[in-house]
Design a protein around this motif. Structure first.
Motif, PDB file in Angstrom:
ATOM      1  N   PRO A 151       0.792  -1.225   0.000  1.00 18.71           N
ATOM      2  CA  PRO A 151       0.000   0.000   0.000  1.00 18.71           C
ATOM      3  C   PRO A 151       0.829   1.283   0.000  1.00 18.71           C
ATOM      4  CG  PRO A 151      -0.918  -1.571   1.549  1.00 18.71           C
ATOM      5  CD  PRO A 151       0.385  -2.147   1.049  1.00 18.71           C
ATOM      6  N   ASP A 152       2.098   1.222   0.444  1.00 20.04           N
ATOM      7  CA  ASP A 152       2.899   2.449   0.476  1.00 20.04           C
ATOM      8  C   ASP A 152       3.777   2.615  -0.768  1.00 20.04           C
ATOM      9  OD1 ASP A 152       4.563   0.347   1.108  1.00 20.04           O
ATOM     10  OD2 ASP A 152       5.573   1.385   2.743  1.00 20.04           O
TER      11      ASP A 152
ATOM     12  N   GLN B 148     -10.295   6.800   7.837  1.00 16.33           N
ATOM     13  CA  GLN B 148      -9.093   5.972   7.721  1.00 16.33           C
ATOM     14  C   GLN B 148      -7.930   6.851   7.287  1.00 16.33           C
ATOM     15  OE1 GLN B 148      -9.437   2.743   4.950  1.00 16.33           O
ATOM     16  NE2 GLN B 148     -11.447   2.099   5.685  1.00 16.33           N
ATOM     17  N   THR B 149      -6.724   6.303   7.449  1.00 19.36           N
ATOM     18  CA  THR B 149      -5.549   6.936   6.871  1.00 19.36           C
ATOM     19  C   THR B 149      -5.577   6.651   5.373  1.00 19.36           C
ATOM     20  OG1 THR B 149      -4.299   6.601   8.902  1.00 19.36           O
ATOM     21  CG2 THR B 149      -3.026   7.020   6.894  1.00 19.36           C
TER      22      THR B 149
ATOM     23  N   ARG C  54      -4.309   6.238   1.491  1.00 19.07           N
ATOM     24  CA  ARG C  54      -3.116   5.687   0.849  1.00 19.07           C
ATOM     25  C   ARG C  54      -2.290   6.828   0.252  1.00 19.07           C
ATOM     26  NH1 ARG C  54      -6.582   1.661  -2.493  1.00 19.07           N
ATOM     27  NH2 ARG C  54      -6.057   3.240  -4.017  1.00 19.07           N
ATOM     28  N   PRO C  55      -0.976   6.615   0.085  1.00 20.26           N
ATOM     29  CA  PRO C  55      -0.140   7.681  -0.485  1.00 20.26           C
ATOM     30  C   PRO C  55      -0.609   8.170  -1.848  1.00 20.26           C
ATOM     31  CG  PRO C  55       1.247   6.027   0.547  1.00 20.26           C
ATOM     32  CD  PRO C  55      -0.170   5.484   0.581  1.00 20.26           C
ATOM     33  N   ASP C  56      -1.066   7.267  -2.738  1.00 19.80           N
ATOM     34  CA  ASP C  56      -1.526   7.720  -4.057  1.00 19.80           C
ATOM     35  C   ASP C  56      -2.769   8.590  -3.933  1.00 19.80           C
ATOM     36  OD1 ASP C  56      -2.948   5.113  -3.510  1.00 19.80           O
ATOM     37  OD2 ASP C  56      -3.869   5.541  -5.456  1.00 19.80           O
ATOM     38  N   GLU C  57      -3.602   8.303  -2.942  1.00 13.02           N
ATOM     39  CA  GLU C  57      -4.809   9.108  -2.714  1.00 13.02           C
ATOM     40  C   GLU C  57      -4.435  10.476  -2.151  1.00 13.02           C
ATOM     41  OE1 GLU C  57      -7.810   5.350  -1.841  1.00 13.02           O
ATOM     42  OE2 GLU C  57      -6.701   6.239  -0.173  1.00 13.02           O
ATOM     43  N   CYS C  58      -3.468  10.503  -1.228  1.00 18.88           N
ATOM     44  CA  CYS C  58      -3.028  11.788  -0.675  1.00 18.88           C
ATOM     45  C   CYS C  58      -2.466  12.684  -1.771  1.00 18.88           C
ATOM     46  CB  CYS C  58      -1.978  11.559   0.418  1.00 18.88           C
ATOM     47  SG  CYS C  58      -2.644  10.835   1.935  1.00 18.88           S
TER      48      CYS C  58
ATOM     49  N   GLU D 199       0.919  13.161   3.133  1.00 16.66           N
ATOM     50  CA  GLU D 199       0.875  11.709   3.327  1.00 16.66           C
ATOM     51  C   GLU D 199       0.518  11.417   4.773  1.00 16.66           C
ATOM     52  OE1 GLU D 199       3.595   8.842   1.931  1.00 16.66           O
ATOM     53  OE2 GLU D 199       3.916   9.893   0.042  1.00 16.66           O
TER      54      GLU D 199
ATOM     55  N   TRP E  31      -5.480  -4.879  -2.969  1.00 16.33           N
ATOM     56  CA  TRP E  31      -6.319  -3.776  -2.518  1.00 16.33           C
ATOM     57  C   TRP E  31      -7.809  -4.062  -2.705  1.00 16.33           C
ATOM     58  CZ3 TRP E  31      -3.531   1.235  -4.606  1.00 16.33           C
ATOM     59  CH2 TRP E  31      -2.261   1.337  -4.004  1.00 16.33           C
TER      60      TRP E  31
END
Length: 185
Positions: free
Chosen positions: A6-7, A58-59, A61-65, A72, A141
């Motif tokens: 995920p990262d 939720q936290t 994901r980096p691509d979403e941020c 991030e 995912w």
């Protein structure tokens, strides 16, 4: 199964960046700028439904941020659903919005239940849709029962004032089977 953690960065590509292009049927669905919900309703002959799988803070994901232009590790509202056609999951959808922007917007995504977020976004003329991007979605995912490698997915941002909602849609094998079949009489 995908081995993308995920990262790890995921490459979402526009139509101009995508080489080679998917088959014509997939390209038509991936880059259609209209309402996917309306298209699924037509293809399913009105036997359409939404099954919520998970939603809550939720936290991201980096691509979403990156897509939402937030730091991030930011918190956001995450909604995961199946879009059904004729009782079968045709699309896995994951929609996210950054916490601060969503709270400031007055939009309450927690009340959607089994209604389509797409219909809400397309019925509100204040939302502007950004560019469509596609990728081969990591199987890890997906919900366990839908884990298939290399499924096509698309995403786009819907923006209204200071709120951006990122909607990703993963096209499941049952959709392609139906979309490639002639409509019933």
């Amino acid at each position: 199964m995908s081995h993308l953690a995920p990262d790890q960065p995921l490459s979402w590509l526009t139509a101009a960046q995508l080489r080679p292009s998917p088959a014509p049927l997939q390209t038509d669905w991936l880059f259609d700028r209209g309402s996917l919900t309306r298209r699924l309703i037509a293809l399913s002959e009105s036997a359409f439904g939404v099954v919520p799988l998970e939603e809550g803070w939720q936290t991201l994901r980096p691509d979403e941020c990156r897509a939402l232009d937030v730091a991030e590790g930011s918190q956001g509202w995450v909604r995961e659903v199946y879009l059904l056609g004729q009782g079968q999951p045709w699309v896995f959808a994951r929609s996210v919005a950054a916490r601060a922007a969503l709270l400031d917007s007055g939009l309450d995504l927690a009340t959607l239940g089994n209604r389509s977020l797409g219909e809400l976004l397309f019925s509100d003329a204040a939302f502007a849709r950004g560019a469509l991007e596609v990728c081969r979605y990591p199987a890890d995912w997906l919900p366990p029962e839908a884990r298939t490698p290399d499924l096509w997915a698309r995403r786009s941002r819907f923006v209204r004032d200071g709120l951006a909602v990122l909607v990703a849609e993963v096209f499941l094998p049952a959709l392609w089977q139906r979309a490639g079949a002639p409509p019933s009489p």
